[in-house]
Design a protein around this motif. Structure first.
Motif, mmCIF file in Angstrom:
data_model
loop_
_atom_site.group_PDB
_atom_site.id
_atom_site.type_symbol
_atom_site.label_atom_id
_atom_site.label_comp_id
_atom_site.label_asym_id
_atom_site.label_seq_id
_atom_site.Cartn_x
_atom_site.Cartn_y
_atom_site.Cartn_z
ATOM 1 N N SER A 177 0.842 -1.193 0.000
ATOM 2 C CA SER A 177 0.000 0.000 0.000
ATOM 3 C C SER A 177 0.873 1.237 0.000
ATOM 4 C CB SER A 177 -0.926 0.001 1.231
ATOM 5 O OG SER A 177 -0.161 0.031 2.423
ATOM 6 N N ASN A 178 0.336 2.315 -0.599
ATOM 7 C CA ASN A 178 0.969 3.629 -0.495
ATOM 8 C C ASN A 178 -0.072 4.610 0.037
ATOM 9 O OD1 ASN A 178 -0.646 4.307 -2.741
ATOM 10 N ND2 ASN A 178 0.985 3.706 -4.171
ATOM 11 N N ASP A 179 0.147 5.868 -0.155
ATOM 12 C CA ASP A 179 -0.745 6.865 0.444
ATOM 13 C C ASP A 179 -2.162 6.821 -0.128
ATOM 14 O OD1 ASP A 179 1.320 7.730 2.024
ATOM 15 O OD2 ASP A 179 1.910 9.361 0.683
ATOM 16 N N THR A 180 -2.302 6.402 -1.353
ATOM 17 C CA THR A 180 -3.619 6.485 -2.015
ATOM 18 C C THR A 180 -4.136 5.162 -2.552
ATOM 19 O OG1 THR A 180 -2.573 7.009 -4.134
ATOM 20 C CG2 THR A 180 -3.170 8.871 -2.721
ATOM 21 N N SER A 181 -3.306 4.140 -2.610
ATOM 22 C CA SER A 181 -3.697 2.926 -3.348
ATOM 23 C C SER A 181 -3.148 1.673 -2.683
ATOM 24 C CB SER A 181 -3.168 2.974 -4.788
ATOM 25 O OG SER A 181 -3.559 4.155 -5.440
ATOM 26 N N ILE A 182 -3.748 0.556 -3.076
ATOM 27 C CA ILE A 182 -3.164 -0.753 -2.837
ATOM 28 C C ILE A 182 -2.712 -1.290 -4.192
ATOM 29 C CG2 ILE A 182 -3.606 -3.138 -2.138
ATOM 30 C CD1 ILE A 182 -5.536 -2.076 -0.075
ATOM 31 N N VAL A 183 -1.476 -1.717 -4.271
ATOM 32 C CA VAL A 183 -0.892 -2.180 -5.521
ATOM 33 C C VAL A 183 -0.733 -3.695 -5.455
ATOM 34 C CG1 VAL A 183 1.047 -1.988 -7.115
ATOM 35 C CG2 VAL A 183 0.367 -0.009 -5.731
ATOM 36 N N ILE A 184 -1.192 -4.383 -6.491
ATOM 37 C CA ILE A 184 -0.990 -5.822 -6.633
ATOM 38 C C ILE A 184 -0.170 -6.037 -7.903
ATOM 39 C CG2 ILE A 184 -2.058 -8.088 -6.915
ATOM 40 C CD1 ILE A 184 -4.536 -6.993 -5.505
ATOM 41 N N LYS A 185 0.935 -6.754 -7.770
ATOM 42 C CA LYS A 185 1.868 -6.915 -8.884
ATOM 43 C C LYS A 185 2.057 -8.395 -9.204
ATOM 44 C CE LYS A 185 6.707 -5.984 -10.137
ATOM 45 N NZ LYS A 185 7.971 -5.383 -9.660
ATOM 46 N N VAL A 186 1.820 -8.760 -10.458
ATOM 47 C CA VAL A 186 2.117 -10.095 -10.966
ATOM 48 C C VAL A 186 3.377 -9.976 -11.811
ATOM 49 C CG1 VAL A 186 1.308 -12.031 -12.365
ATOM 50 C CG2 VAL A 186 -0.322 -10.737 -10.970
ATOM 51 N N ALA A 187 4.425 -10.716 -11.442
ATOM 52 C CA ALA A 187 5.716 -10.572 -12.125
ATOM 53 C C ALA A 187 6.203 -11.921 -12.635
ATOM 54 C CB ALA A 187 6.755 -9.972 -11.177
ATOM 55 N N ASP A 188 6.904 -11.895 -13.766
ATOM 56 C CA ASP A 188 7.504 -13.111 -14.315
ATOM 57 C C ASP A 188 8.863 -12.754 -14.901
ATOM 58 O OD1 ASP A 188 7.332 -12.395 -17.210
ATOM 59 O OD2 ASP A 188 5.184 -12.482 -16.852
ATOM 60 N N GLU A 189 9.548 -13.753 -15.414
ATOM 61 C CA GLU A 189 10.865 -13.541 -16.022
ATOM 62 C C GLU A 189 10.848 -13.981 -17.482
ATOM 63 O OE1 GLU A 189 14.014 -15.173 -13.690
ATOM 64 O OE2 GLU A 189 13.397 -14.129 -11.858
ATOM 65 N N GLY A 190 9.754 -13.624 -18.164
ATOM 66 C CA GLY A 190 9.631 -13.945 -19.577
ATOM 67 C C GLY A 190 10.389 -12.963 -20.448
ATOM 68 N N PRO A 191 10.233 -13.068 -21.763
ATOM 69 C CA PRO A 191 10.990 -12.217 -22.686
ATOM 70 C C PRO A 191 10.580 -10.754 -22.656
ATOM 71 C CG PRO A 191 9.377 -13.521 -23.874
ATOM 72 C CD PRO A 191 9.369 -14.027 -22.470
ATOM 73 N N GLY A 192 9.410 -10.438 -22.100
ATOM 74 C CA GLY A 192 8.978 -9.045 -22.042
ATOM 75 C C GLY A 192 8.405 -8.568 -23.366
ATOM 76 N N LEU A 193 8.226 -7.263 -23.464
ATOM 77 C CA LEU A 193 7.609 -6.658 -24.648
ATOM 78 C C LEU A 193 8.672 -6.134 -25.597
ATOM 79 C CD1 LEU A 193 4.837 -4.573 -22.850
ATOM 80 C CD2 LEU A 193 4.576 -6.794 -23.938
ATOM 81 N N ASP A 194 8.359 -6.165 -26.876
ATOM 82 C CA ASP A 194 9.223 -5.519 -27.860
ATOM 83 C C ASP A 194 9.138 -4.009 -27.706
ATOM 84 O OD1 ASP A 194 9.961 -7.925 -28.866
ATOM 85 O OD2 ASP A 194 8.612 -7.885 -30.587
ATOM 86 N N ASP A 195 10.117 -3.320 -28.249
ATOM 87 C CA ASP A 195 10.122 -1.855 -28.208
ATOM 88 C C ASP A 195 8.844 -1.319 -28.853
ATOM 89 O OD1 ASP A 195 12.583 -1.907 -27.028
ATOM 90 O OD2 ASP A 195 13.702 -1.587 -28.892
#
Length: 209
Positions: A177-195
């Motif tokens: 949590s921060n001052d205004t929000s609750i953040v939920i993060k899903v993370a992986d170690e895939g190739p990611g996005l192209d430019d």
């Protein structure tokens, strides 16, 4: 008077031309969305249907020749792909309702743990084959959200990560949590996005490379 009439006629012609151009743009956009929808649906539905058909055909043709582990594996494929197919259709119906403005949020108080837990329910078996970690502080406040739609977001993000990242690479879910929000993060170690893809990734029916 004649000058004024000519100016009014010119203005009306411009308005008519603009309206015609706008109608043509809207029709082109509708046609583009229809084409994108058909392409996306046919691509996404074909894979589970092919798996179901293939597994069922093997069961039908082999009769009692298959041993029990092989039969169990084929039946598990049919069940899992049927569930996936059902999810795809449900998402399609939901997207259609969303486009038509037919969605009403049903909010209730819930916890971050509940949202994430429900979102992960259908991925339990797949996650056992991956290094998987959740980091959720115990002191996060309650959320007043739609407790069906928000877990669906978690489900979709995790499904995407499982499908498009290399096998055995780790996945994680964290919340803070921060001052205004609750953040939920899903993370992986895939190739990611192209430019340049980050600006397009939330466009309707866009599929990254």
């Amino acid at each position: 008077l004649e000058t004024l009439a000519n100016q009014i006629a010119t203005a009306l012609e411009r308005v008519s031309l603009i309206e015609s151009q706008q109608a043509a743009r809207l029709e082109a956009e509708r046609e583009r969305l229809r084409s994108a929808l058909l392409s996306s649906v046919s691509h996404d539905l074909r894979t589970p249907l092919a798996s179901i058909t293939g597994a069922a055909s093997v069961l039908e043709q082999s009769g009692n020749a298959l041993d029990e582990p092989a039969r169990a594996s084929l039946l598990a494929t049919i069940v899992s792909e049927s569930t996936r197919l059902n999810d795809l259709i449900a998402n399609l119906v939901f997207a259609t309702r969303l486009e038509a403005g037919g969605i009403t949020l049903t909010r209730q108080w819930t916890t971050v743990e509940e949202v994430i837990g429900v979102g992960l329910t259908r991925h339990r078996d797949q996650l056992t084959t991956r290094p998987f970690r959740t980091t959720i502080p115990t002191d996060l406040p309650l959320l007043y959200v739609d407790n069906a739609m928000l877990p669906q977001v978690i489900h979709n993000l995790v499904e995407n990560a499982l499908r498009y990242t290399p096998a055995n690479t780790p996945l994680s879910i964290s919340a803070w949590s921060n001052d205004t929000s609750i953040v939920i993060k899903v993370a992986d170690e895939g190739p990611g996005l192209d430019d340049g893809e980050s600006s397009r990734i939330f466009q309707r029916f866009y599929r990254g490379r």
